[in-house]
Design an enzyme around this catalytic site. Sequence first.
Site, short mmCIF file in Angstrom:
data_model
loop_
_atom_site.label_atom_id
_atom_site.label_comp_id
_atom_site.label_asym_id
_atom_site.label_seq_id
_atom_site.Cartn_x
_atom_site.Cartn_y
_atom_site.Cartn_z
CB CYS A 120 -0.95 0.01 1.19
SG CYS A 120 -2.09 -1.37 1.19
CG HIS A 253 -2.94 3.68 2.33
ND1 HIS A 253 -3.43 3.38 1.08
CD2 HIS A 253 -3.09 2.55 3.08
CE1 HIS A 253 -3.84 2.13 1.08
NE2 HIS A 253 -3.66 1.60 2.28
CG ASN A 283 -6.68 -0.49 1.47
OD1 ASN A 283 -5.98 -0.05 0.56
ND2 ASN A 283 -6.18 -1.00 2.57
O1 UT7 Z 1 -3.61 -0.79 3.66
C1 UT7 Z 1 -3.24 -1.35 4.88
C2 UT7 Z 1 -4.11 -2.54 5.01
N1 UT7 Z 1 -4.96 -2.68 6.11
C3 UT7 Z 1 -5.37 -1.76 7.01
O2 UT7 Z 1 -5.04 -0.63 7.03
C4 UT7 Z 1 -6.31 -2.28 8.05
C5 UT7 Z 1 -6.03 -1.72 9.42
N2 UT7 Z 1 -6.99 -2.21 10.38
C6 UT7 Z 1 -8.28 -1.85 10.35
O3 UT7 Z 1 -8.71 -1.09 9.51
C7 UT7 Z 1 -9.19 -2.41 11.43
O4 UT7 Z 1 -8.42 -3.07 12.39
C8 UT7 Z 1 -10.27 -3.37 10.84
C9 UT7 Z 1 -11.27 -2.59 10.01
C10 UT7 Z 1 -9.63 -4.46 10.00
C11 UT7 Z 1 -11.03 -4.04 12.01
O5 UT7 Z 1 -11.61 -3.06 12.85
P1 UT7 Z 1 -11.46 -3.16 14.42
O6 UT7 Z 1 -12.21 -2.04 15.00
O7 UT7 Z 1 -9.98 -3.27 14.72
O8 UT7 Z 1 -12.24 -4.49 14.72
P2 UT7 Z 1 -11.71 -5.82 15.45
O9 UT7 Z 1 -10.72 -6.53 14.60
O10 UT7 Z 1 -11.35 -5.47 16.85
O11 UT7 Z 1 -13.05 -6.68 15.46
C12 UT7 Z 1 -14.17 -6.27 16.25
C13 UT7 Z 1 -15.28 -7.26 16.03
C14 UT7 Z 1 -14.84 -8.72 16.18
O12 UT7 Z 1 -15.88 -9.42 16.84
P3 UT7 Z 1 -15.76 -9.73 18.40
O13 UT7 Z 1 -14.52 -10.57 18.55
O14 UT7 Z 1 -15.67 -8.41 19.09
O15 UT7 Z 1 -17.02 -10.49 18.67
C15 UT7 Z 1 -14.75 -9.19 14.74
O16 UT7 Z 1 -14.97 -10.57 14.63
O17 UT7 Z 1 -15.80 -7.13 14.71
C16 UT7 Z 1 -15.88 -8.42 14.11
N3 UT7 Z 1 -15.74 -8.26 12.66
C17 UT7 Z 1 -16.78 -8.05 11.85
N4 UT7 Z 1 -18.11 -7.96 12.08
C18 UT7 Z 1 -18.91 -7.73 11.03
C19 UT7 Z 1 -14.61 -8.26 11.93
N5 UT7 Z 1 -14.91 -8.06 10.62
C20 UT7 Z 1 -16.24 -7.92 10.55
C21 UT7 Z 1 -17.13 -7.68 9.50
N6 UT7 Z 1 -18.44 -7.58 9.78
N7 UT7 Z 1 -16.72 -7.53 8.22
#
Ligand code: UT7
Length: 326
Positions: A120, A253, A283
């Site tokens: 990225c 980004h 993204n």
């Molecule tokens: O270009 C660089 C590439 N990547 C990035 O920049 C990504 C950087 N990270 C992020 O953007 C965020 O960490 C994410 C968007 C990937 C995730 O957001 P978060 O606020 O960190 O969520 P989390 O991983 O803490 O997950 C929270 C909850 C979890 O459920 P529990 O364990 O709290 O019950 C996940 O299982 O959200 C759940 N979850 C979803 N729920 C519905 C994860 N993905 C999804 C989804 N829909 N698509």
Amino acid sequence: MTQTYAKIIGTGSFVPNEPITNDMLVERLAKNGIETSDQWIQERTGICQRYWANEGQTASSMGEIAARNAMEMAGISADEIDLVVVATSTGDMLFPSTACLLQSKIGAKKAAAFDVQAACSGFIYALTTANAMIQSGQVKTALVVGAEVISRLLDWNDRTTCVLFGDGAGAVILRASDEPGVLSCRIHSDGDLSHILHSKGVIYNGAIKGEPFIGMDGQAVFKNAVTLLGDVALEVLEDAQLPVEKLDWFIPHQANIRIIQAAAKRLNVPVEKVIVSVNEHGNTSAASVPLALDKAVRDGRIQRGQTMLLQGVGGGFTWGAALIQY
Ligand code: UT7
């Protein structure tokens, strides 16, 4: 002696097909038994829609349209281009490079062409490379493209990644100039963080071996991104001796609106100065910064003489910034 700058003389972009809204994606994933919602995606990422390429659309075919748009704005013909650099992690072939395929498509016969792979951060790496070659006098006019079909690396059973990414291409034409253009660039890597964001597939004996899907520790990427974007922004601002208040536009980004907001807050950049397109494009990896840049140039927000800070961060781990007077 006057200093030579690399000046942006044209920008262009392209996204394929019709937008895929969150609701369309929710419906598609539900067929695989994967649960997600428009509300979760918007609240956690800011993404409302993304674009995906057809089977026949590639990084070079989308890059060609973005490049032609940039060449038209710059008012240059293909034979004026000395260098083609394409940032991509999802090139058309293992080799030749996507840059060589793009060179052929646009007929830039005089150019040297090669790809840069920094996930990225790729566009900032490519821009930094082209800037150095212009400043050293090796080339006069460079086409720098970020182009990705990242949808090909998505695991439709992994809701933590497949809702985030989209396809597209963005391009800039840089030309040697006495007038200020690129003021400062910095790129960095930390291979010790390779495990937090990767696509591990390799070609072995003619077949894919390993996992070619995107694997990500989202929270680790999030935290590192905010810290490192802040650090590298300060580096280029200090190098160019530009106080942050003098910055007109911030174009980080486009991975997640919360990362963008946190990075802007850390820098004390007000929201009105932040260019956001993650809501529209998702993204798009190396294409995200030039896509956002072209959008803001074409809708008249970015004006000649203004300063802007472009930033990339992603797999490697890699990150970088370019401070530019438009
Ligand atoms: O270009 C660089 C590439 N990547 C990035 O920049 C990504 C950087 N990270 C992020 O953007 C965020 O960490 C994410 C968007 C990937 C995730 O957001 P978060 O606020 O960190 O969520 P989390 O991983 O803490 O997950 C929270 C909850 C979890 O459920 P529990 O364990 O709290 O019950 C996940 O299982 O959200 C759940 N979850 C979803 N729920 C519905 C994860 N993905 C999804 C989804 N829909 N698509």
